[in-house]
Design a protein around this motif. Structure first.
Motif, PDB file in Angstrom:
ATOM      1  N   THR A   8       0.847  -1.554  -0.339  1.00 27.02           N
ATOM      2  CA  THR A   8       0.293   0.275  -0.107  1.00 27.02           C
ATOM      3  C   THR A   8       0.642   1.207   0.219  1.00 27.02           C
ATOM      4  OG1 THR A   8      -1.408  -1.346   1.610  1.00 27.02           O
ATOM      5  CG2 THR A   8      -1.923   1.472   0.695  1.00 27.02           C
ATOM      6  N   VAL A   9       1.032   2.237  -1.191  1.00 25.01           N
ATOM      7  CA  VAL A   9       1.179   3.365  -1.499  1.00 25.01           C
ATOM      8  C   VAL A   9       0.691   4.807  -1.085  1.00 25.01           C
ATOM      9  CG1 VAL A   9       3.513   2.461  -2.648  1.00 25.01           C
ATOM     10  CG2 VAL A   9       1.027   3.813  -3.521  1.00 25.01           C
ATOM     11  N   GLY A  10       0.976   5.750  -0.415  1.00 24.16           N
ATOM     12  CA  GLY A  10      -0.022   6.916  -0.007  1.00 24.16           C
ATOM     13  C   GLY A  10      -1.044   7.080  -1.183  1.00 24.16           C
ATOM     14  N   ASP A  11      -0.925   6.902  -2.081  1.00 21.87           N
ATOM     15  CA  ASP A  11      -2.195   6.869  -3.335  1.00 21.87           C
ATOM     16  C   ASP A  11      -3.259   6.041  -3.859  1.00 21.87           C
ATOM     17  OD1 ASP A  11      -0.412   6.647  -4.891  1.00 21.87           O
ATOM     18  OD2 ASP A  11      -0.477   8.549  -5.605  1.00 21.87           O
ATOM     19  N   GLY A  12      -3.132   4.920  -3.691  1.00 18.56           N
ATOM     20  CA  GLY A  12      -3.421   4.024  -3.844  1.00 18.56           C
ATOM     21  C   GLY A  12      -2.567   2.338  -2.856  1.00 18.56           C
ATOM     22  N   THR A  13      -3.160   1.149  -4.415  1.00 18.11           N
ATOM     23  CA  THR A  13      -2.398   0.744  -3.785  1.00 18.11           C
ATOM     24  C   THR A  13      -1.686  -0.354  -4.993  1.00 18.11           C
ATOM     25  OG1 THR A  13      -4.088  -0.198  -2.118  1.00 18.11           O
ATOM     26  CG2 THR A  13      -2.637  -2.126  -2.993  1.00 18.11           C
ATOM     27  N   VAL A  14      -0.410  -0.625  -4.761  1.00 15.23           N
ATOM     28  CA  VAL A  14       0.173  -0.985  -6.749  1.00 15.23           C
ATOM     29  C   VAL A  14       0.616  -2.686  -5.332  1.00 15.23           C
ATOM     30  CG1 VAL A  14       2.408  -2.042  -7.167  1.00 15.23           C
ATOM     31  CG2 VAL A  14       1.988   0.816  -6.738  1.00 15.23           C
ATOM     32  N   THR A  15       0.611  -3.738  -6.454  1.00 15.03           N
ATOM     33  CA  THR A  15      -0.590  -5.058  -5.827  1.00 15.03           C
ATOM     34  C   THR A  15       0.943  -5.715  -6.674  1.00 15.03           C
ATOM     35  OG1 THR A  15      -2.390  -4.896  -5.724  1.00 15.03           O
ATOM     36  CG2 THR A  15      -1.175  -6.971  -5.847  1.00 15.03           C
ATOM     37  N   VAL A  16       1.731  -7.033  -6.569  1.00 13.90           N
ATOM     38  CA  VAL A  16       3.210  -7.108  -6.916  1.00 13.90           C
ATOM     39  C   VAL A  16       2.752  -8.529  -6.758  1.00 13.90           C
ATOM     40  CG1 VAL A  16       5.427  -7.390  -6.172  1.00 13.90           C
ATOM     41  CG2 VAL A  16       4.695  -5.216  -5.987  1.00 13.90           C
ATOM     42  N   VAL A  17       2.840  -9.544  -7.740  1.00 10.37           N
ATOM     43  CA  VAL A  17       1.821 -10.852  -7.327  1.00 10.37           C
ATOM     44  C   VAL A  17       3.639 -11.631  -8.243  1.00 10.37           C
ATOM     45  CG1 VAL A  17       0.640 -12.692  -8.714  1.00 10.37           C
ATOM     46  CG2 VAL A  17       0.050 -10.439  -8.246  1.00 10.37           C
ATOM     47  N   PRO A  18       4.734 -12.196  -7.014  1.00 10.15           N
ATOM     48  CA  PRO A  18       5.449 -12.817  -7.213  1.00 10.15           C
ATOM     49  C   PRO A  18       5.088 -13.956  -8.179  1.00 10.15           C
ATOM     50  CG  PRO A  18       5.886 -12.642  -5.195  1.00 10.15           C
ATOM     51  CD  PRO A  18       4.097 -12.510  -5.842  1.00 10.15           C
ATOM     52  N   THR A  19       6.151 -14.749  -9.156  1.00 11.53           N
ATOM     53  CA  THR A  19       5.772 -15.175  -9.804  1.00 11.53           C
ATOM     54  C   THR A  19       5.959 -16.551  -9.443  1.00 11.53           C
ATOM     55  OG1 THR A  19       8.028 -15.907 -10.462  1.00 11.53           O
ATOM     56  CG2 THR A  19       7.146 -14.192 -12.214  1.00 11.53           C
ATOM     57  N   GLY A  20       7.173 -16.978  -8.470  1.00 12.99           N
ATOM     58  CA  GLY A  20       6.983 -17.910  -7.586  1.00 12.99           C
ATOM     59  C   GLY A  20       7.735 -18.872  -8.879  1.00 12.99           C
ATOM     60  N   ALA A  21       8.766 -17.940  -8.974  1.00 12.76           N
ATOM     61  CA  ALA A  21      10.270 -18.518  -9.367  1.00 12.76           C
ATOM     62  C   ALA A  21      10.764 -18.046  -9.102  1.00 12.76           C
ATOM     63  CB  ALA A  21      10.647 -18.588 -11.626  1.00 12.76           C
ATOM     64  N   ALA A  22      12.294 -18.418  -9.316  1.00 11.89           N
ATOM     65  CA  ALA A  22      13.738 -17.790  -9.132  1.00 11.89           C
ATOM     66  C   ALA A  22      13.571 -16.383  -9.299  1.00 11.89           C
ATOM     67  CB  ALA A  22      15.351 -18.344  -9.919  1.00 11.89           C
ATOM     68  N   LEU A  23      13.202 -15.439  -9.782  1.00 10.67           N
ATOM     69  CA  LEU A  23      12.423 -14.755 -10.196  1.00 10.67           C
ATOM     70  C   LEU A  23      11.380 -13.537 -10.625  1.00 10.67           C
ATOM     71  CD1 LEU A  23      14.774 -13.491 -13.178  1.00 10.67           C
ATOM     72  CD2 LEU A  23      13.911 -15.348 -12.650  1.00 10.67           C
ATOM     73  N   GLY A  24      11.260 -12.735 -10.685  1.00 10.59           N
ATOM     74  CA  GLY A  24       9.715 -12.178 -11.026  1.00 10.59           C
ATOM     75  C   GLY A  24       9.036 -12.025 -11.174  1.00 10.59           C
ATOM     76  N   ALA A  25       7.889 -11.109 -10.745  1.00 13.60           N
ATOM     77  CA  ALA A  25       7.241 -11.015  -9.834  1.00 13.60           C
ATOM     78  C   ALA A  25       5.746 -10.273 -10.971  1.00 13.60           C
ATOM     79  CB  ALA A  25       7.105 -10.281  -8.964  1.00 13.60           C
ATOM     80  N   GLU A  26       5.105  -9.692 -10.973  1.00 22.09           N
ATOM     81  CA  GLU A  26       3.632  -8.869 -11.613  1.00 22.09           C
ATOM     82  C   GLU A  26       3.426  -7.636 -11.877  1.00 22.09           C
ATOM     83  OE1 GLU A  26      -0.193  -9.073 -14.339  1.00 22.09           O
ATOM     84  OE2 GLU A  26       0.453 -10.949 -14.044  1.00 22.09           O
TER      85      GLU A  26
END
Length: 296
Positions: A8-26
């Motif tokens: 959650t940031v000051g003016d809304g929500t940024v949602t970070v969805v990890p890939t479940g792999a060794a790297l990467g997120a949406e």
């Protein structure tokens, strides 16, 4: 993708969805044409944590792509292509990756439709770019997927004896060919790694922002470890490359139109699958200048 983490940031929500792999997120919930400072802080943190970020459903002009990219630092100009041309008049920051031919029968971009081998972008330079962003405008119905591999995970998985052997070594990053196998403009070809043009970088580097250790590899072709007999260099690089490109360290993006992918060039490698040369693929890429040469 799994394990949603909402920041959650000051003016809304940024949602970070990890890939479940060794790297990467949406990253979800962000229109990259209108990124606030608080949202960008969350994006930057997620990028350092996950090395590769995917933003789906974006609608960006070249100017908007450039503007978002500049939030990460000064931009490189796109490299001169294998035919000696640049492709976007008035926007030297934009590099077109495409197999499409223009009305004059000449390619509108670079790298064609073939496989692009595992590589780190422009690592043959003394000060390579620290990041790249690739934005999908047209994609083929099949193929052309991009795979990313974590050089943090690859280093950590090396046997201890191989870690000790790699410490302090420097590897030549070849400048003869690009990742599509095309000869770079103005370069005389050679397949002798000892005499091929390129730049020496530490084989193991410390990331300047996270402090983590990572392998730093360019392309396998014409790579050479300075000071070793050629056969010994080849054997050692083969062993390291085998670990660096293991599927356990990788994640794949199956492209959709409107995808933008941002990757950390200092701790990842990537490659592209081939696709039908009769199908169209158009991607626009920007690069963030590196702040310093890679260091151990």
């Amino acid at each position: 993708m799994s394990a949603t983490t909402a920041t959650t940031v000051g003016d809304g929500t940024v949602t970070v969805v990890p890939t479940g792999a060794a790297l990467g997120a949406e990253v979800r919930g962000v229109d990259l044409r209108r990124v606030t400072d608080a949202q960008f802080a969350a994006i930057h943190r997620a990028w350092l944590d996950h090395s590769v970020l995917l933003f789906r459903g974006q609608t960006l002009s070249d100017d908007e792509l450039i503007a978002f990219s500049r939030r990460f630092g000064e931009l490189d100009w796109a490299p001169v292509q294998e035919n000696g041309r640049r492709f976007v008049e008035g926007k030297p920051e934009i590099y077109i990756v495409s197999n499409v031919l223009g009305p004059d029968g000449q390619p509108i971009g670079s790298l064609g439709a073939g496989e692009a081998v595992w590589h780190t972008d422009m690592s043959y330079l003394e000060q390579p770019p620290k990041a790249s962003l690739l934005y999908a405008l047209e994609i083929p119905p099949a193929g052309g997927d991009t795979h990313f591999s974590s050089m943090y995970a690859a280093y950590e998985a090396l046997p201890e004896a191989l870690k000790r052997r790699a410490a302090g070594l420097r590897v030549k990053h070849d400048g003869t060919y690009n990742s599509g196998g095309f000869l770079r403009a103005g370069v005389t070809p050679t397949d002798d790694p000892r005499t091929a043009p390129g730049t020496l970088h530490p084989l193991v580097i410390r990331h300047p922002e996270t402090g983590r250790l990572a392998l730093y590899l360019g392309r396998r072709r014409n790579a050479y470890i300075a000071g070793l007999p050629l056969e010994e260099s080849e054997a050692l690089l083969d062993a390291i490359w085998a670990e660096a490109t293991r599927p356990a360290h990788a994640w794949t993006n199956h492209w959709r139109v409107g995808d933008l992918v941002l990757w950390d060039n200092r701790c990842t490698m990537h490659r592209r699958d081939p696709f039908d040369p009769q199908a169209r693929r158009i991607m626009h890429r920007t690069q963030i200048k590196g702040a310093a040469p890679p260091s151990a």
